[in-house]
Write an enzyme that holds these catalytic residues in place. Structure first.
Site, PDB file in Angstrom:
ATOM      1  N   LEU A 218     -17.121 -24.452 -38.068  1.00 34.52           N
ATOM      2  CA  LEU A 218     -18.466 -25.104 -38.512  1.00 34.52           C
ATOM      3  C   LEU A 218     -18.380 -26.592 -38.809  1.00 34.52           C
ATOM      4  O   LEU A 218     -17.518 -26.956 -39.552  1.00 34.52           O
ATOM      5  CB  LEU A 218     -18.932 -24.393 -39.913  1.00 34.52           C
ATOM      6  CG  LEU A 218     -20.111 -24.602 -40.546  1.00 34.52           C
ATOM      7  CD1 LEU A 218     -21.375 -24.363 -39.736  1.00 34.52           C
ATOM      8  CD2 LEU A 218     -20.350 -24.102 -41.693  1.00 34.52           C
ATOM      9  N   ASP A 219     -19.144 -27.090 -38.172  1.00 37.92           N
ATOM     10  CA  ASP A 219     -19.261 -28.776 -38.413  1.00 37.92           C
ATOM     11  C   ASP A 219     -17.937 -29.282 -38.062  1.00 37.92           C
ATOM     12  O   ASP A 219     -17.704 -30.390 -38.425  1.00 37.92           O
ATOM     13  CB  ASP A 219     -19.644 -29.090 -39.720  1.00 37.92           C
ATOM     14  CG  ASP A 219     -20.881 -28.512 -40.124  1.00 37.92           C
ATOM     15  OD1 ASP A 219     -21.606 -28.137 -39.327  1.00 37.92           O
ATOM     16  OD2 ASP A 219     -21.128 -28.204 -41.453  1.00 37.92           O
ATOM     17  N   GLU A 220     -17.161 -28.835 -37.309  1.00 39.05           N
ATOM     18  CA  GLU A 220     -15.752 -29.364 -37.038  1.00 39.05           C
ATOM     19  C   GLU A 220     -15.595 -29.935 -35.581  1.00 39.05           C
ATOM     20  O   GLU A 220     -14.672 -30.337 -34.979  1.00 39.05           O
ATOM     21  CB  GLU A 220     -14.662 -28.447 -37.301  1.00 39.05           C
ATOM     22  CG  GLU A 220     -14.557 -27.931 -38.728  1.00 39.05           C
ATOM     23  CD  GLU A 220     -13.686 -29.087 -39.719  1.00 39.05           C
ATOM     24  OE1 GLU A 220     -13.434 -30.066 -39.024  1.00 39.05           O
ATOM     25  OE2 GLU A 220     -13.449 -28.612 -40.677  1.00 39.05           O
TER      26      GLU A 220
END
Lengths: 300, 300, 300, 300
Positions: free
Chosen positions: C243-245
């Site tokens: 996530l969001d990486e």
């Protein structure tokens, strides 16, 4: 290192002898501004700058910064503060009177990298910072020459975590000897103990080399490189006992791209750091900052 | 085009019925803030925002914006204004009361390029602009559909310099019919006559597609390209009779380089224009702007 | 929702029929540029733009983007690709040929907030995005009108974590039906499963409403407010299963201060989000991006 | 002042002895990149960085910067240049070979304000500028100490318009004595004659304290104040005989508002000036700039 100086006394700058700042924080309620301006008017003080902020007009917290000019302020200040105490009680105020002529005195702590120190020395020489630099303390000798060339005392105090308490005792003694008002960590790469921080609450300004809360802790440029960010930044904040978690005063960023390696990020970052720290220090010594919880109100 | 609408009446927004702004400009002297805040306190008005500025504390001009909340403001407003007239005389004040519930009504003038109009329509729909859009006037038909889709009257008034007076007569009639408070030139590519400008002093907001005073006049992007600048910009300003010389409200720039041809500069520029104009309009309708000579004081 | 459309075929834009981009990634060694430019020259292709980058000239990874013009490209492309396969083997290259005339087709996923969708629709209408929008999919009906007004199919597919697999099956079917090349998550507030992400590796572009890696996860504006940051930002990145990486494509920030509450941060942030996402999409469809590990090389 | 030094010889930096840059400008035609990369490959030179630009792929002007690494470059350079002459004739090329080991030598001209000089000295000490500073010349004595502290020769040459030719004769003699490659006007407040400029075409870099073409000429900050701009800037450019009209290398701006008086604008501006000039100098000494007419191509 020996601490044998004579007790210093603060420099009074007669040019500003009639100027002061009143900072107030209290529960919001109608009529505060009227009371404050009436108070100043009673003493024939003229408001030069006024900025206020309320977290919520209904039942929030009210903050105000009043910069005023007052003929013969030196003669009136004591009576003003006495009278003000009553107002403060009535409104449950936290308040601070700052007299511009009583130039604040800073201590700068620095480790190996000199760019932030240099920027502060430069702004100071230019007359852009309304403060004196009482002392520079470093765990390296590198900056001695440039500091002493300006007639500023320089103390080399080696530091590491095993001798932390002893080092801090020396530092605190110097802070007291030089009557230091504000501590500036200009890339000082040592952790401070809670005891030290408590001595100087909301008076230690640090520069962290990332746009917090990204990259808290060590080596933010290497981590920024690894993450492939397109902006790098720097953050100036008051030091608390939570690492890199204190109230943020100022932040800024610069654009980078895939071509920038860690060394290049450090170079770009050093330019951000020096300007962000210089701004935070300037605002602090101009008494533009109020701290509320973990945040700052900065009145420009 | 025919002008046969019923007389419109301004929308009253009950949500803000107890909020107002007082703008004041006068010669600086001690005690003004005390008098103003005492005045508001007398009516149990609570100051929500206060910003002031003085060109010179000694003998300069003083400017202040006071946003206040006052229970039952509608009942008190008349008396307040009456009482204030006396204060204003004593201090030689220019002053303006603006009641937030009396939503300002804007006219938007646009030519062929719709990007600035679109941005304003979008901010308006979002509730980000504290105004109504009374009418859109264009010398092209292109924007009709997007305007009428929002229930906003659209008038197509062909314009060129030979019929300028007749066109402006129509426009002025529409301004009166729709009780327009502020005119927004959202890339309206026609020169206005001194007569027209005089009707709406400090109430016509233009967007110029350069960082003024660079590239005054026609085709600034082509000239920016020819000059090889590394930044292009946009400027929002009040319209005066000196082309592109009116008081600047807001400016911004973007970085460009040798690879950007004129078409690319126009694209980049259009994004600057729309955000700069939207900010200027927002500040105007929030009564944040005072004009002094050829400059603006914008209280954020 | 039913999926009954005719099989669509991609739009060929004859204006660009002789333009292409060759993207290459391989171990660095001397002579690569000579081989590539000789290859293009053999086919009388003229290099219009060339950008290259090497992580390390000694033994790093080499990246290049070559945009070229070639008369009668359609007739030569097959032979070019055939010949190139030999070069690619010799240098162990990852490579991609992109023909500009084969307009890429995007799917836009959106939830309730329309600002990013609107910006993309606006850039698309302006001709600023070299792509077609094949379909818009939303778990809300709100955006239907503005999408269908442009003749773009709109699908309302309610979504929540309990029906995720079934929803994604529908979405994948639509992606195939519309021959979608790139998925744009324009504030689509649903988590995608690893299975879905795997289908579209390095082809799903998300906009996250913070300057990553700060404020990963939910509600970044509220957390930015709580932390008292002086800058807020937005980040566009390729979606991975962390996530969001995923690899960051573009980031930007705006200055805020203590006066901005969460609602105001959201407003300011929405303007950052829309411009950051639009840039990322533009660069993707112009084939300016190569992904290397968790980072992007963006050739401007 | 007397000019009696020994003839100096340029510093050779062995660290970079195998690195060079080839800058080329010529009419665009197919195959140029192939020829150039084949040429370098023949000498086993590996291209480290490559950037190109064409004003128009059809019949425009083509620009390229090739940075390359070549084992035993010192032994090959003469033959390479000899071979290249034939290519250059065939393609009607303007071209420049720059060998990184042959560190460029700069002269810095400064008047009273030291901030730009200080920034350059600082970047130079840091190793951020790939150049030597051969000499500093000033019409004031103020900067002597800080310059000589670094072992750099300092010449005080009083200047005014009545003795301009004689002053410039001295300066040209110093430029020759110190084998100066690039002249940096770091806030040197004297006009140069056409004769002087001709001696150093495209090798004199000036910093002007406005965002040109706004505020050409004297006292731009006072004029920016009078105009009420919301941004102030600085511009670095090559000096030509048209005042402030030479090819722009870099520009930047900072936000200001009504509260900034002329003194404050100067302070803010000085920070812009120093970073803009430092960037322009860096790009010049890295051979990143080609001049075309009155514009620059800067290859980042």
């Amino acid at each position: 290192m020996s601490v044998q100086h004579m007790k210093v006394t603060k420099r009074i700058d007669p040019k500003y002898q009639n100027e002061a700042v009143l900072l107030v924080k209290c529960p919001d309620k109608p009529g505060i501004v009227a009371v404050l301006s009436e108070f100043l008017h009673t003493f024939d003080a003229n408001i030069i700058e006024s900025s206020q902020y309320s977290t919520n007009p209904e039942n929030g917290t009210f903050f105000i910064r009043l910069a005023y000019y007052c003929d013969q302020l030196a003669d009136k200040a004591e009576q003003m503060e006495k009278n003000f105490a009553g107002i403060a009680r009535a409104f449950d105020m936290h308040y601070e009177f700052h007299y511009r002529a009583q130039t604040k005195r800073a201590a700068i702590f620095v480790s190996k990298e000199p760019h932030c120190l240099l920027e502060l020395l430069w702004e100071y020489q230019n007359g852009d910072l309304n403060m004196d630099i009482g002392v520079v303390i470093s765990n390296y000798e590198d900056s001695r020459d440039m500091v002493e060339a300006l007639g500023i005392p320089f103390y080399y105090i080696p530091a590491n975590k095993d001798i932390r308490e002893q080092v801090e005792a020396q530092q605190i003694a110097l802070m007291e000897e030089f009557e230091i008002d504000v501590l500036i960590l200009a890339r000082y790469m040592q952790i401070l103990t809670p005891n030290f921080v408590k001595h100087f609450e909301n008076r230690i300004i640090n520069i962290h080399h990332s746009f917090l809360p990204a990259f808290i802790g060590a080596d933010p440029y290497a981590r920024a490189f690894a993450r492939g960010v397109k902006l790098i930044g720097a953050t100036s904040h008051y030091v608390t006992n939570d690492l890199d978690e204190g109230p943020i005063i100022e932040q800024d960023v610069e654009r980078v791209d895939h071509r920038s390696d860690v060394k290049e990020l450090r170079k770009i970052g050093s330019k951000i750091e020096r300007r962000v720290l210089a701004k935070a220090v300037k605002w602090h010594v101009e008494n533009r900052i109020l701290v509320e919880g973990n945040k700052t109100i900065v009145f420009h």
